[in-house]
Write an enzyme that holds these catalytic residues in place. Sequence first.
Site, PDB file in Angstrom:
ATOM      1  N   ILE A  18       0.824  -1.202   0.000  1.00  0.00           N
ATOM      2  CA  ILE A  18       0.000   0.000   0.000  1.00  0.00           C
ATOM      3  C   ILE A  18       0.860   1.254   0.000  1.00  0.00           C
ATOM      4  CG2 ILE A  18      -1.689   1.328   1.342  1.00  0.00           C
ATOM      5  CD1 ILE A  18      -2.804  -1.375   2.333  1.00  0.00           C
ATOM      6  N   ASP A  37      11.402   3.805   5.327  1.00  0.00           N
ATOM      7  CA  ASP A  37      11.124   2.382   5.440  1.00  0.00           C
ATOM      8  C   ASP A  37      12.346   1.709   6.051  1.00  0.00           C
ATOM      9  OD1 ASP A  37      10.341  -0.426   4.741  1.00  0.00           O
ATOM     10  OD2 ASP A  37       8.820   0.585   3.532  1.00  0.00           O
ATOM     11  N   ASP A  52      14.090   2.730  11.492  1.00  0.00           N
ATOM     12  CA  ASP A  52      13.230   1.824  12.251  1.00  0.00           C
ATOM     13  C   ASP A  52      12.286   2.667  13.104  1.00  0.00           C
ATOM     14  OD1 ASP A  52      12.099   0.037  14.063  1.00  0.00           O
ATOM     15  OD2 ASP A  52      13.956  -1.065  14.404  1.00  0.00           O
ATOM     16  N   ASN A  79       1.863   5.217   7.092  1.00  0.00           N
ATOM     17  CA  ASN A  79       1.371   3.967   6.536  1.00  0.00           C
ATOM     18  C   ASN A  79       2.088   2.734   7.091  1.00  0.00           C
ATOM     19  OD1 ASN A  79       0.031   2.267   4.274  1.00  0.00           O
ATOM     20  ND2 ASN A  79       2.226   1.926   4.007  1.00  0.00           N
ATOM     21  N   SER A 131      -7.529   0.553   9.573  1.00  0.00           N
ATOM     22  CA  SER A 131      -7.913  -0.738   8.995  1.00  0.00           C
ATOM     23  C   SER A 131      -9.380  -1.019   9.268  1.00  0.00           C
ATOM     24  CB  SER A 131      -7.069  -1.865   9.602  1.00  0.00           C
ATOM     25  OG  SER A 131      -7.535  -3.137   9.211  1.00  0.00           O
ATOM     26  N   TYR A 144      -3.545  -7.039  16.363  1.00  0.00           N
ATOM     27  CA  TYR A 144      -3.597  -6.125  15.213  1.00  0.00           C
ATOM     28  C   TYR A 144      -4.806  -5.209  15.305  1.00  0.00           C
ATOM     29  CZ  TYR A 144      -3.683  -4.550  10.358  1.00  0.00           C
ATOM     30  OH  TYR A 144      -3.694  -3.781   9.216  1.00  0.00           O
ATOM     31  N   LYS A 148      -4.878  -1.052  15.536  1.00  0.00           N
ATOM     32  CA  LYS A 148      -5.511  -0.184  14.553  1.00  0.00           C
ATOM     33  C   LYS A 148      -6.660   0.612  15.165  1.00  0.00           C
ATOM     34  CE  LYS A 148      -2.873  -0.930  11.034  1.00  0.00           C
ATOM     35  NZ  LYS A 148      -2.058   0.160  10.460  1.00  0.00           N
ATOM     36  N   THR A 176      -9.493  -5.856   3.414  1.00  0.00           N
ATOM     37  CA  THR A 176      -8.414  -6.788   3.095  1.00  0.00           C
ATOM     38  C   THR A 176      -7.910  -6.480   1.693  1.00  0.00           C
ATOM     39  OG1 THR A 176      -9.431  -8.474   4.488  1.00  0.00           O
ATOM     40  CG2 THR A 176      -7.752  -9.197   2.933  1.00  0.00           C
TER      41      THR A 176
END
Length: 249
Positions: A18, A37, A52, A79, A131, A144, A148, A176
Site C-alpha cells: 500500500i 522504510d 526503524d 502507513n 484498517s 492487530y 488499529k 483486506t
Amino acid sequence: MAELDGVRALVTGGASGIGLAIATAFRDEGARVAVLDVADAGPADVVYVRADLTDDDAVRAAVASVASRLGGLDVLVNNAGTGAQGSVEQSTDAEWHRVLDVNVVGTARVSRAAWPHLRESARAAIVNTASIASTAGLPQRAVYSASKGAVSALTRAMAADGMPDGIRVNAVNPGTADTPWVGRLLEGAPDPAAERAALEARQPHGRLVSAEEIARAVVYLASPRSGSTTGVELAVDGGMQGLRLRPRT
C-alpha cells in the site's frame, strides 16, 4: 494542474504494498515524495531514508533529513505497520509490545518529529493508515485490531490538536487488500485458494481491495481539495464496514 502539484510529502512504509502505491500516486499527482522504510532501498524517483520506527533518534534524524532535502514538509502519510495473528488467549506479551510499538507509538513518533515542519505549511495534512480491523471484529486478529483501533482514536485526537496549527488529520480504513503481506498470509494457509476465496467473499463487492484504490483515497485526504475534512476515517473496504447484504444465490 495535478492534484498534489508542488506538495512535499513523506510516506512511511513506502517501499512495498500500500505504501508503494501511495508514494507512486503522490508522485504521479505532482508531489515531491520521500519514503521512510526499513527496506534496503526504496522506489525510484523519490527521496529514500531508512529508519526503524521503534527508534526515536533514527526517526527524528530521518524526518529532519527529509524536511531538509525537500525544503519543508506539507503531508505525512503514516502507513508503516506490522501485523499479528491469533486470539487474545494466544497472543504473547512480546507480540503486544512489538505490534503496538510499530503501529501506534511508531505513528506517534513520526508525527511528533514532523509536526514542527507541518506547522509551517499552508496546506498541512496527515493521513494515517488504520484498517477495517479497527471497526469490525475479525477472528484471529486481537493484537492487530487493538493497534488499529488505537490508530483510529489517535487520528481523532491529533485532528483536535492540529486544528490550531492548521494541520488536518484523517485516516483511511482499508479492507483486506491484495498486497504482499496478505499474499504471505495466504501462502501459509492450509488451502491458499480457499482462504483467498473466503477473504474475497466477506467483502460485499466480492474481491480484495487494490492498493491503488487505497492510494487514491489517501491522495484525496492529503489534497487541498479536502480542506474541510479532518478527524474522519475513510473506508475503502468494498462495503464491509457498513453494508449487510443478503447472501448471493
